[in-house]
Design a protein around this motif. Structure first.
Motif, PDB file in Angstrom:
ATOM      1  N   GLN A 244       0.808  -1.221   0.000  1.00 24.57           N
ATOM      2  CA  GLN A 244       0.000   0.000   0.000  1.00 24.57           C
ATOM      3  C   GLN A 244       0.838   1.266   0.000  1.00 24.57           C
ATOM      4  O   GLN A 244       0.455   2.263  -0.594  1.00 24.57           O
ATOM      5  CB  GLN A 244      -0.964   0.009   1.196  1.00 24.57           C
ATOM      6  CG  GLN A 244      -2.189  -0.874   1.015  1.00 24.57           C
ATOM      7  CD  GLN A 244      -1.932  -2.305   1.432  1.00 24.57           C
ATOM      8  OE1 GLN A 244      -0.787  -2.699   1.689  1.00 24.57           O
ATOM      9  NE2 GLN A 244      -2.975  -3.108   1.509  1.00 24.57           N
ATOM     10  N   GLY A 245       1.983   1.243   0.672  1.00 23.88           N
ATOM     11  CA  GLY A 245       2.818   2.420   0.724  1.00 23.88           C
ATOM     12  C   GLY A 245       3.515   2.733  -0.581  1.00 23.88           C
ATOM     13  O   GLY A 245       4.073   3.814  -0.748  1.00 23.88           O
ATOM     14  N   HIS A 246       3.498   1.768  -1.524  1.00 22.95           N
ATOM     15  CA  HIS A 246       4.121   1.974  -2.830  1.00 22.95           C
ATOM     16  C   HIS A 246       3.088   2.220  -3.919  1.00 22.95           C
ATOM     17  O   HIS A 246       3.380   2.847  -4.928  1.00 22.95           O
ATOM     18  CB  HIS A 246       4.947   0.740  -3.220  1.00 22.95           C
ATOM     19  CG  HIS A 246       6.006   0.380  -2.241  1.00 22.95           C
ATOM     20  ND1 HIS A 246       7.181   1.100  -2.117  1.00 22.95           N
ATOM     21  CD2 HIS A 246       6.071  -0.616  -1.318  1.00 22.95           C
ATOM     22  CE1 HIS A 246       7.933   0.541  -1.169  1.00 22.95           C
ATOM     23  NE2 HIS A 246       7.283  -0.493  -0.679  1.00 22.95           N
ATOM     24  N   SER A 247       1.893   1.688  -3.726  1.00 15.58           N
ATOM     25  CA  SER A 247       0.888   1.703  -4.780  1.00 15.58           C
ATOM     26  C   SER A 247       0.405   3.111  -5.115  1.00 15.58           C
ATOM     27  O   SER A 247       0.187   3.942  -4.244  1.00 15.58           O
ATOM     28  CB  SER A 247      -0.311   0.836  -4.354  1.00 15.58           C
ATOM     29  OG  SER A 247      -1.364   0.947  -5.280  1.00 15.58           O
ATOM     30  N   LYS A 248       0.196   3.356  -6.406  1.00 16.82           N
ATOM     31  CA  LYS A 248      -0.387   4.621  -6.838  1.00 16.82           C
ATOM     32  C   LYS A 248      -1.779   4.808  -6.248  1.00 16.82           C
ATOM     33  O   LYS A 248      -2.227   5.917  -5.999  1.00 16.82           O
ATOM     34  CB  LYS A 248      -0.473   4.661  -8.360  1.00 16.82           C
ATOM     35  CG  LYS A 248       0.858   4.729  -9.069  1.00 16.82           C
ATOM     36  CD  LYS A 248       0.651   4.739 -10.571  1.00 16.82           C
ATOM     37  CE  LYS A 248       1.971   4.785 -11.320  1.00 16.82           C
ATOM     38  NZ  LYS A 248       1.766   4.764 -12.792  1.00 16.82           N
TER      39      LYS A 248
ATOM     40  N   VAL B 175       3.942  -4.483  -6.057  1.00 16.07           N
ATOM     41  CA  VAL B 175       3.619  -3.621  -7.192  1.00 16.07           C
ATOM     42  C   VAL B 175       4.929  -3.118  -7.803  1.00 16.07           C
ATOM     43  O   VAL B 175       5.966  -3.073  -7.125  1.00 16.07           O
ATOM     44  CB  VAL B 175       2.727  -2.436  -6.770  1.00 16.07           C
ATOM     45  CG1 VAL B 175       1.362  -2.928  -6.330  1.00 16.07           C
ATOM     46  CG2 VAL B 175       3.391  -1.621  -5.657  1.00 16.07           C
ATOM     47  N   PHE B 176       4.880  -2.726  -9.086  1.00 14.83           N
ATOM     48  CA  PHE B 176       6.096  -2.277  -9.757  1.00 14.83           C
ATOM     49  C   PHE B 176       6.713  -1.075  -9.053  1.00 14.83           C
ATOM     50  O   PHE B 176       7.946  -0.914  -9.034  1.00 14.83           O
ATOM     51  CB  PHE B 176       5.794  -1.924 -11.222  1.00 14.83           C
ATOM     52  CG  PHE B 176       6.966  -1.293 -11.919  1.00 14.83           C
ATOM     53  CD1 PHE B 176       8.044  -2.063 -12.324  1.00 14.83           C
ATOM     54  CD2 PHE B 176       7.007   0.086 -12.136  1.00 14.83           C
ATOM     55  CE1 PHE B 176       9.148  -1.483 -12.946  1.00 14.83           C
ATOM     56  CE2 PHE B 176       8.104   0.672 -12.759  1.00 14.83           C
ATOM     57  CZ  PHE B 176       9.168  -0.113 -13.171  1.00 14.83           C
TER      58      PHE B 176
ATOM     59  N   THR C 247      10.681   1.969  -7.244  1.00 14.02           N
ATOM     60  CA  THR C 247      10.903   3.414  -7.178  1.00 14.02           C
ATOM     61  C   THR C 247      11.010   3.917  -5.742  1.00 14.02           C
ATOM     62  O   THR C 247      11.190   5.118  -5.516  1.00 14.02           O
ATOM     63  CB  THR C 247       9.770   4.172  -7.893  1.00 14.02           C
ATOM     64  OG1 THR C 247       8.540   4.011  -7.175  1.00 14.02           O
ATOM     65  CG2 THR C 247       9.583   3.659  -9.317  1.00 14.02           C
ATOM     66  N   TRP C 248      10.895   3.025  -4.775  1.00 14.65           N
ATOM     67  CA  TRP C 248      11.052   3.349  -3.359  1.00 14.65           C
ATOM     68  C   TRP C 248      12.449   3.931  -3.141  1.00 14.65           C
ATOM     69  O   TRP C 248      13.440   3.433  -3.670  1.00 14.65           O
ATOM     70  CB  TRP C 248      10.862   2.064  -2.556  1.00 14.65           C
ATOM     71  CG  TRP C 248      11.023   2.141  -1.073  1.00 14.65           C
ATOM     72  CD1 TRP C 248      10.740   3.185  -0.255  1.00 14.65           C
ATOM     73  CD2 TRP C 248      11.485   1.070  -0.226  1.00 14.65           C
ATOM     74  NE1 TRP C 248      10.991   2.850   1.053  1.00 14.65           N
ATOM     75  CE2 TRP C 248      11.451   1.560   1.096  1.00 14.65           C
ATOM     76  CE3 TRP C 248      11.908  -0.231  -0.452  1.00 14.65           C
ATOM     77  CZ2 TRP C 248      11.836   0.782   2.189  1.00 14.65           C
ATOM     78  CZ3 TRP C 248      12.279  -1.016   0.621  1.00 14.65           C
ATOM     79  CH2 TRP C 248      12.246  -0.510   1.925  1.00 14.65           C
ATOM     80  N   ALA C 249      12.534   4.980  -2.379  1.00 14.61           N
ATOM     81  CA  ALA C 249      13.830   5.629  -2.143  1.00 14.61           C
ATOM     82  C   ALA C 249      14.860   4.671  -1.564  1.00 14.61           C
ATOM     83  O   ALA C 249      16.066   4.788  -1.836  1.00 14.61           O
ATOM     84  CB  ALA C 249      13.641   6.840  -1.218  1.00 14.61           C
TER      85      ALA C 249
END
Length: 307
Positions: free
Chosen positions: A74-78, A116-117, A121-123
């Motif tokens: 959830q913390g990554h999802s758009k 998720v893809f 892109t997570w820092a």
């Protein structure tokens, strides 16, 4: 690979796929008691633990040669937002570090991580990869539409293949014929309501009209959101992504209803005899968070073939 541990097990998509691929799931964990309850119902021979995996006692986990994990997405999802500084999302992203801890202690032959893809892109993704590599694993990212694996659902996900090899191992994932949504939709069941009724939103009526123009009397459409929102979707193609909330509506002539929980589980390729809550919302939440078992099975089988 004969034995697996399943982190963030949920309803058990990874575990079910593993068992279908001939792998015994010896241990499964989740922090949510309800998830552990239903995973236990479907996998009674698996040892279960209900705990925050940041506090996991890895020495108590049975030996295994394959690690399966779907850290919180959830913390990554758009769909949910991923801005830093949001304590809830920052905490959910940090669950990925449990994978590193599990690898460090048990050093299994391989690991399969689903997310998720946007996970890439997570820092801290480069640091996460570096930590995994420091333990002797290569990281091979695969971006897969589960429909290409035979799941009747377009669901694009990231599968990271972690192996103790000299170079990253790219799997040969055979592309299967797409399976249409019509294979699991039941137009004779469910709670239908008239499309034309007081209070029906104009946007909904517009979607219905546009869908009829393209697909006739029977089709699927999002009840909210973007994507296919203005046109609907043909039932002779895979459905769109099953989410944790009611999203998809079925239209049949002058009536409509939301996708049922059983249909959502079928879209995810869970077996018909899967034990689930009676509560619709709870089942949809678990279904939307799960790895489609068929996708999990085919990824594991491809890993077995390559090993």
């Amino acid at each position: 690979m004969t034995k697996a541990a399943d982190l963030f097990a949920g309803l058990g998509g990874w575990s079910t796929g593993a068992q279908q691929a001939g792998v015994e799931v010896v241990w499964a964990a989740n922090h949510w008691p309800e998830a552990v309850k239903w995973h236990t119902a479907n996998h009674p021979r698996t040892q279960h633990v209900c705990q925050d995996l940041h506090q996991a006692q890895w020495e108590l986990v049975p030996a295994h040669d394959l690690l399966l994990a779907s850290p919180c997405c959830q913390g990554h999802s758009k769909a949910r937002g991923k801005a830093s500084g949001n304590p809830q999302h920052d905490a959910s992203r940090s669950t990925a570090w449990a994978v590193v801890s599990a690898l460090e202690f048990h050093r299994p032959e391989a690991g399969l991580i689903e997310n998720v893809f946007e996970f890439t892109t997570w820092a801290l993704y480069p640091a996460w990869v570096s930590a995994v590599q420091a333990l002797g694993y290569q990281v091979a990212p695969h971006v897969v539409d589960c429909a290409d694996l035979g799941v009747p659902q377009h669901r694009v996900r990231l599968f990271l293949v972690l192996t103790r090899s000299k170079a990253p191992l790219m799997l040969q994932l055979h592309r299967h014929q797409h399976v249409p949504a019509s294979t699991f939709l039941d137009f004779s069941a469910g709670k239908w309501s008239p499309i034309e009724k007081p209070g029906r939103a104009r946007a909904t009526l517009d979607r219905v009209r546009n869908g009829r123009d393209r697909f006739g009397d029977r089709f699927i459409m999002p009840y909210y959101g973007k994507g296919s929102g203005l046109t609907g979707r043909d039932i002779n193609r895979p459905i769109g992504t099953i989410t944790t909330l009611d999203r998809w509506a079925l239209v049949d002539g002058d009536r409509m209803r939301m996708l049922s929980a059983d249909e959502a589980l079928a879209a995810q390729t869970f077996p018909k005899d899967t034990h689930r809550p009676d509560n619709h919302r709870l089942t949809m939440h678990m279904a939307g968070n799960a790895v489609p078992p068929l996708a999990g099975r085919r990824v594991i089988e491809a890993l077995q073939e390559a090993a």
